[in-house]
Motif scaffolding. Sequence first.
Motif, PDB file in Angstrom:
ATOM      1  N   ILE A   1     -68.902 -17.005 -21.247  1.00  0.00           N
ATOM      2  CA  ILE A   1     -68.660 -18.121 -20.056  1.00  0.00           C
ATOM      3  C   ILE A   1     -67.287 -18.958 -20.704  1.00  0.00           C
ATOM      4  CG2 ILE A   1     -70.007 -20.096 -19.052  1.00  0.00           C
ATOM      5  CD1 ILE A   1     -70.765 -17.526 -17.733  1.00  0.00           C
ATOM      6  N   LYS A   2     -67.626 -19.523 -21.592  1.00  0.00           N
ATOM      7  CA  LYS A   2     -66.551 -20.492 -22.101  1.00  0.00           C
ATOM      8  C   LYS A   2     -65.194 -19.988 -21.952  1.00  0.00           C
ATOM      9  CE  LYS A   2     -65.391 -24.065 -25.449  1.00  0.00           C
ATOM     10  NZ  LYS A   2     -65.175 -24.745 -24.625  1.00  0.00           N
TER      11      LYS A   2
ATOM     12  N   ASN B   1     -64.049 -17.273 -20.419  1.00  0.00           N
ATOM     13  CA  ASN B   1     -63.709 -17.013 -18.964  1.00  0.00           C
ATOM     14  C   ASN B   1     -63.766 -17.863 -17.837  1.00  0.00           C
ATOM     15  OD1 ASN B   1     -63.019 -13.813 -18.850  1.00  0.00           O
ATOM     16  ND2 ASN B   1     -64.900 -14.236 -20.312  1.00  0.00           N
ATOM     17  N   LEU B   2     -64.531 -19.015 -17.858  1.00  0.00           N
ATOM     18  CA  LEU B   2     -64.638 -20.002 -16.887  1.00  0.00           C
ATOM     19  C   LEU B   2     -64.146 -21.326 -17.177  1.00  0.00           C
ATOM     20  CD1 LEU B   2     -68.379 -19.211 -15.419  1.00  0.00           C
ATOM     21  CD2 LEU B   2     -66.138 -18.093 -14.734  1.00  0.00           C
ATOM     22  N   SER B   3     -63.668 -21.766 -18.420  1.00  0.00           N
ATOM     23  CA  SER B   3     -63.445 -23.088 -18.775  1.00  0.00           C
ATOM     24  C   SER B   3     -62.032 -23.240 -17.745  1.00  0.00           C
ATOM     25  CB  SER B   3     -63.196 -23.470 -20.148  1.00  0.00           C
ATOM     26  OG  SER B   3     -62.142 -22.342 -20.622  1.00  0.00           O
ATOM     27  N   GLU B   4     -61.126 -22.465 -17.789  1.00  0.00           N
ATOM     28  CA  GLU B   4     -59.912 -22.637 -16.948  1.00  0.00           C
ATOM     29  C   GLU B   4     -59.926 -21.982 -15.645  1.00  0.00           C
ATOM     30  OE1 GLU B   4     -57.451 -24.304 -18.252  1.00  0.00           O
ATOM     31  OE2 GLU B   4     -58.806 -24.520 -19.985  1.00  0.00           O
ATOM     32  N   GLN B   5     -61.150 -21.674 -14.964  1.00  0.00           N
ATOM     33  CA  GLN B   5     -61.190 -20.987 -13.627  1.00  0.00           C
ATOM     34  C   GLN B   5     -60.777 -21.867 -12.710  1.00  0.00           C
ATOM     35  OE1 GLN B   5     -61.785 -17.913 -13.385  1.00  0.00           O
ATOM     36  NE2 GLN B   5     -61.596 -18.104 -10.942  1.00  0.00           N
ATOM     37  N   ARG B   6     -59.946 -21.641 -11.678  1.00  0.00           N
ATOM     38  CA  ARG B   6     -59.488 -22.308 -10.543  1.00  0.00           C
ATOM     39  C   ARG B   6     -60.498 -22.250  -9.272  1.00  0.00           C
ATOM     40  NH1 ARG B   6     -53.840 -24.357 -11.070  1.00  0.00           N
ATOM     41  NH2 ARG B   6     -53.409 -24.352 -12.946  1.00  0.00           N
ATOM     42  N   SER B   7     -60.636 -23.067  -8.229  1.00  0.00           N
ATOM     43  CA  SER B   7     -61.330 -22.765  -6.947  1.00  0.00           C
ATOM     44  C   SER B   7     -60.247 -22.975  -5.884  1.00  0.00           C
ATOM     45  CB  SER B   7     -62.407 -23.759  -7.073  1.00  0.00           C
ATOM     46  OG  SER B   7     -63.109 -23.561  -8.056  1.00  0.00           O
ATOM     47  N   GLU B   8     -60.670 -22.579  -5.001  1.00  0.00           N
ATOM     48  CA  GLU B   8     -59.688 -22.747  -3.726  1.00  0.00           C
ATOM     49  C   GLU B   8     -59.964 -24.078  -3.210  1.00  0.00           C
ATOM     50  OE1 GLU B   8     -59.070 -20.482   0.604  1.00  0.00           O
ATOM     51  OE2 GLU B   8     -60.317 -19.402  -1.002  1.00  0.00           O
TER      52      GLU B   8
END
Lengths: 489, 187
Positions: free
Chosen positions: A7-8, A10-17
Motif C-alpha cells: 500500500i505504501k 503504490n498509493l503514497s504518490e497516487q493521483r486522483s482526478e
Amino acid sequence: MEFEKYIKENLSEQRSEIDASKMWGDVSSRIDFKEKKRRGFLYWLTSISFLSVVIILLLMFTDIFNFSSPSITDHRLQTQIAKNDNSPNTQTKINVSDVGDNVFKTKSNNSLSSTSDLKTTATKTLFNNKNLITDSNTQKVSKNISLSEPVAEHPKININQNKLLLKNNTYYSPLTSLPNASNVIKKDRVTSIINKDKKDFISTSKSQIKDTNTSARNLELIKFIPTSSIKNLSHLRDIMLPDLVPFTISEKLKTDKKVSPFYLSIYSGIGISKKDLTSQDTIYAALRNSTESALEHFNITADLQYRLDKNWSIGTGIDYLSLTEKFEWTGSYQETKNGMYIDTIFYSTQIDSTVSFSSGTYTATIKRNMKKYNRYQFINIPISLQYHFKVNEHGFNIQPGVLFNIAYKAKGDYLNNVGAPALLDDAKTSASMQFQMSLNYEREIGDDWKWNIGTALRWAPHTRLGNNAAAIESSYLFYNLRVGLTRRF
Amino acid sequence: MNKQEEIQFIKRLRNGERDAFKHLVLSFSSLFFTKAKLYSRNKQDAEDSLQDAYVTIYQKIDQFHGNELGKLLAWCQKIVINTSLSKYRKKYYSHERDELTPQTDIEISPEVYGQFEQAELLSIIQLLPEGYRQIFSLFAIEGYSHKEIAEKLNIKSNTSRSQYIRAKSKLNVLMSEHSQITLSHGI
C-alpha cells in the motif's frame, strides 16, 4: 506486513482526478497575489545590527592597524647627544644626514663607547626599575640626552636612572611595538654601555633587552605613542635614539584611585526572533509552524557585576523578555457543546433562533479566519561571565551567560491537537533555561559611567506547551541590538 | 524540472508570484486531492479542504526552507492532511473511542489486493467509514505509528490499533466483494 508495504509503495504518490483549472479559479479568488513585502521593521533592524557590528570591527581593526604601523615617514630627526665628560651629566651630539635605513647611525664621543647603543642603555635604564615613571622619583643621573627634530619643537630630554622626561610631560620609551625593533636590536653589536664611573648605565645584553621590552609591555598603565618610524632612520649611527618614543602616563597611574569592583548595568534591547516547534506528531508540528510565526521581541536587563580582575567579572540580576508572535489561520472546526440549541448554529455569524429549541449536546461547524498577535513574557535570572578587553581606548566585553526562567506567561491563540483554536491562557506552559552570548562595545563617560552598545544572541530550547495540547516543544532564537549604561560604585 | 528550475520555482513561490502558484495548483492538485479525499468525509469536503490548504500554503510558504521540489511537495501534503483532518477528527472519535475492543490482526493475501489497479485500490479504501479510513491511511500510506496517530487524533494508542485492525478487516471484505463483482461482470 506485506500488505502495508504494498500500500505504501503504490498509493503514497497516487493521483486522483480533479478539475485543476476550477481549483485554480477558486483558489486565486481567495488569494491577493500582491508581491510579498519584506517585513520592513525586521529587515531594517537586522541591517542596522549588522552595520553596527561592522563599524565596531572597523574601528577596532583601524586602531590596531594604526598602532602597529606608525606612519611618521617625514620625520627627519636631528639628534643631539650632549655629553659632559667631567660631570655626571654626559651629553652626546648626534647629527643625522641620511634617512632610509632601519638603523640610525651616528658617532658618539667617548662617554659612550663607539659601539655603544644608547637605545639599549636607555631601555635598560628606563625599565629596569618599575618606579621609573613616578613623579616622586627625581634622582639625577649623569647623562643628559637632548633630541631635536626639525619638524617639531626640539625637545630636550633628561635621562636619569628612573626617568626620561620631556618638557611637555611626555616620556620616552623604547619602540617596542614596531615590527622591526627586535631585528634592530639583534643586529646591535654592543650589548653593554659602561660609563666612566659605571654608575649611569647598567650593563645589558640582548636577552636583557628582550626582557626589558617584555617588562615594558607588562606595564599596562603606560600608553605608548609612537612618533617615528624605523624605516626612516639613518644608518649612520649605532645609537638608535629614535627607537625611544614618547608615551604618556595613563590617568589611572596618575590618580592612583581605588576602584570599586561592583558595577551595575542596565541593558535594553530589541530584535528579531525565530521559533521552531517540534513534536513526535510531525503533522501537528507542521500545522503549528504554519500558523504561528515569531515577530520582534523586547528585553530589558539589570545586571550587577563583580570585577574579579582587570579582564574578568561575574554578574547576575534580572531579565525581562517580551516576545510577539503572529497567529494566522483560516479554516473550520467542529465543536461539541452542552446546552440549548436549535437546528443550525452559525457560530461566526449569528444564531438563528427561529427554529424549535432543544437541550442537550450539539455539534457546530465553526469557520474562522483568524489573524491575532500572541504575547509571551519571560522573567529570568541571568548568571553571566564577562571578559573585558581593550583595543587602544576602545573597550569591549564578551558576555556568555545562562538565564534561569522563573516566570513565563503566554497570552493568545493557538491550534490545539484536534485542530481547533484554543487559548494559550488555558495551556500549562513552561520555559526552563536560556543561553546567551553577547558582544558589547563600551565607552567611559567620566570616571564612573560607561555607555554600551552591543548585540546578543539568545537561545531558548525546550519551551514546552502542554497539558491540553499534544506534546510539543518550542525552540526560540532571539537576536537583538542593545544599548545600556553601566555605573561603577 | 531540473535542480536549477526547482530552486527558481520555489524562489518564485516565496516571492508570491501568481504564475508560480498557478503552476503548483495545476500540476499537483491531483496529488494533493488524493490526500484530501483520504481524510475528508466526501469529495466536496476534500475540495474545500484543498482550497483552504492552498491558502495556507500561500500564506506560509516563507516558512518552507528547502530548495527541493520533493520536500516542498511533502510539506504541502502535510498541510493538506492537517487541514482535512482538523475539520472532523474530534467529532468523529468522540463517538467511536469507547466502543472498540482489541482484535487480532489479519493478513490480507497478495492474491486479494494484487488483482486491483492502484486507482481501484484507492477507490476501495475510499469506501471505508471515515474513521477507519483516516487511521488506515495514516498508518498504511503515511507511515505513522499508532502512538503518533494517537497523539495526532487525541485518542488512545490501543484505539488506533484496534481501529486499524477493524479497518483492515473491513477493507478485506470490501476487496473480496469488489472482486466478486468484477468476476461476475466478467462472466
